[in-house]
Design an enzyme around this catalytic site. Sequence first.
Site, PDB file in Angstrom:
ATOM      1  N   TRP A 102      70.183 -20.100  28.747  1.00 27.45           N
ATOM      2  CA  TRP A 102      70.948 -19.380  27.722  1.00 27.45           C
ATOM      3  C   TRP A 102      70.834 -17.868  27.904  1.00 27.45           C
ATOM      4  O   TRP A 102      71.801 -17.134  27.695  1.00 27.45           O
ATOM      5  CB  TRP A 102      70.529 -19.808  26.314  1.00 27.45           C
ATOM      6  CG  TRP A 102      70.909 -21.244  26.058  1.00 27.45           C
ATOM      7  CD1 TRP A 102      70.062 -22.292  25.867  1.00 27.45           C
ATOM      8  CD2 TRP A 102      72.234 -21.794  26.019  1.00 27.45           C
ATOM      9  NE1 TRP A 102      70.772 -23.450  25.710  1.00 27.45           N
ATOM     10  CE2 TRP A 102      72.104 -23.183  25.794  1.00 27.45           C
ATOM     11  CE3 TRP A 102      73.520 -21.262  26.148  1.00 27.45           C
ATOM     12  CZ2 TRP A 102      73.206 -24.045  25.694  1.00 27.45           C
ATOM     13  CZ3 TRP A 102      74.626 -22.115  26.051  1.00 27.45           C
ATOM     14  CH2 TRP A 102      74.460 -23.479  25.825  1.00 27.45           C
ATOM     15  N   ASP A 172      68.429 -13.903  20.501  1.00 27.69           N
ATOM     16  CA  ASP A 172      69.160 -15.155  20.279  1.00 27.69           C
ATOM     17  C   ASP A 172      68.144 -16.131  19.691  1.00 27.69           C
ATOM     18  O   ASP A 172      67.260 -16.614  20.387  1.00 27.69           O
ATOM     19  CB  ASP A 172      69.703 -15.662  21.627  1.00 27.69           C
ATOM     20  CG  ASP A 172      70.364 -17.035  21.500  1.00 27.69           C
ATOM     21  OD1 ASP A 172      70.337 -17.625  20.404  1.00 27.69           O
ATOM     22  OD2 ASP A 172      70.904 -17.520  22.521  1.00 27.69           O
ATOM     23  N   LYS A 196      71.396 -26.042  14.660  1.00 24.95           N
ATOM     24  CA  LYS A 196      70.054 -26.594  14.906  1.00 24.95           C
ATOM     25  C   LYS A 196      69.218 -26.477  13.623  1.00 24.95           C
ATOM     26  O   LYS A 196      68.880 -27.478  13.023  1.00 24.95           O
ATOM     27  CB  LYS A 196      69.398 -25.874  16.072  1.00 24.95           C
ATOM     28  CG  LYS A 196      70.224 -26.057  17.366  1.00 24.95           C
ATOM     29  CD  LYS A 196      69.826 -25.077  18.415  1.00 24.95           C
ATOM     30  CE  LYS A 196      70.886 -24.863  19.463  1.00 24.95           C
ATOM     31  NZ  LYS A 196      71.255 -26.041  20.231  1.00 24.95           N
TER      32      LYS A 196
END
Length: 360
Positions: A102, A172, A196
């Site tokens: 990511w 992030d 999430k």
Amino acid sequence: MKRAYNFNAGPAALPEWVLQEAKEHWLNFNDTGMSLMELSHRSADYEAVHNEAKELLTSLLSIPDNYEILFLQGGASLQFTMIPMNLLPKNQTAYYALTGIWSEKALKEASKLGNTAISISSKNENYSYIPNSEQIEVPKDAAYLHITSNNTIYGTQWSSYPTNVSVPLIADMSSDILSTPIDVSKFGLIYAGAQKNLGPSGVTVVIIRKDLIKEDAALPTMLSFHTHAKNNSLFNTPPTLAIYLLSLVLKWVKKQGGVEGIAAINNEKAKHLYDVIDQSNGFYRGHAEETSRSKMNVTFTLQSENLTKAFLQEAKEAGFVGLNGHRSVGGCRASIYNAVPLEHVMELTKFMKEFQRKNQ
Ligand code: PLP
């Protein structure tokens, strides 16, 4: 009905209370005779939900007054683009700490828009560890330093954040926001896709320090933080249902004793799983180095590929969902986000011990 043992990486398990609460008001929200989804985003009933979500997040994370909360769309992935578009001037460089796929993706998008550099990377060890945060230094004239606080795919997590950095720290936090207390004032910007720890997919939360929000007429309107900040994230139609569910998740977190309460349960869940791995005499092998272990995504393999396959197959038959590792790394991964009950983790530890007993 029995709820599944859901260890999906995202979209992931939601608290049952949230789903029940939404169901109760599904057809008639706040005596409007309409579902929340059918309300105008300009109505007082919807705006109350929208603003309550902001207030709850502010209180749960003690977000200081000089920060703005934005509810955006396009997932965390669009932030890979919006952040450099808004915060990386042509004459500056943005630094990225590479700790997984990511962060690589975030860097790739930023590189299309401006000057970038890698501050530190753990790629040489297949992203099995988080570099020492004290060793990270970036030039004083850099635009920002970007990190990925929890690496969903590799199962690693920062336990402390860089302190020797004077430029805005951008994180992030898609896979660990609200899992443990953080000091928001140490960050210039925090972002997270909701699917999430915050709710369903469809809304992305951005917490940004107000001085970083600049008006820039050259930017596409929808890709400017200024547009959304100026309009309380109501410039265009927001994902109203996702924001409503986010507000319920935040209420649920509050009922669990806030982020501190949630963190205590998360510590316990993670400890139980890592104990099984550590006490298995090498039958289960954790991917992450011990000091970098994630409390959200527990990644491991078994002694052979065949055994790993057999484990995943039997786990599936026993009702455990989502234990396959990410397609890019394989193996197994148990995602134990906030909403995964301790009892479900205990069932998994029982299953792992029994599988080992039968197969070693
Ligand atoms: N960042 C992290 C750490 C993630 O785990 C994910 C998705 O799993 C993303 C970004 C991408 O999020 P989205 O699918 O919301 O774009």
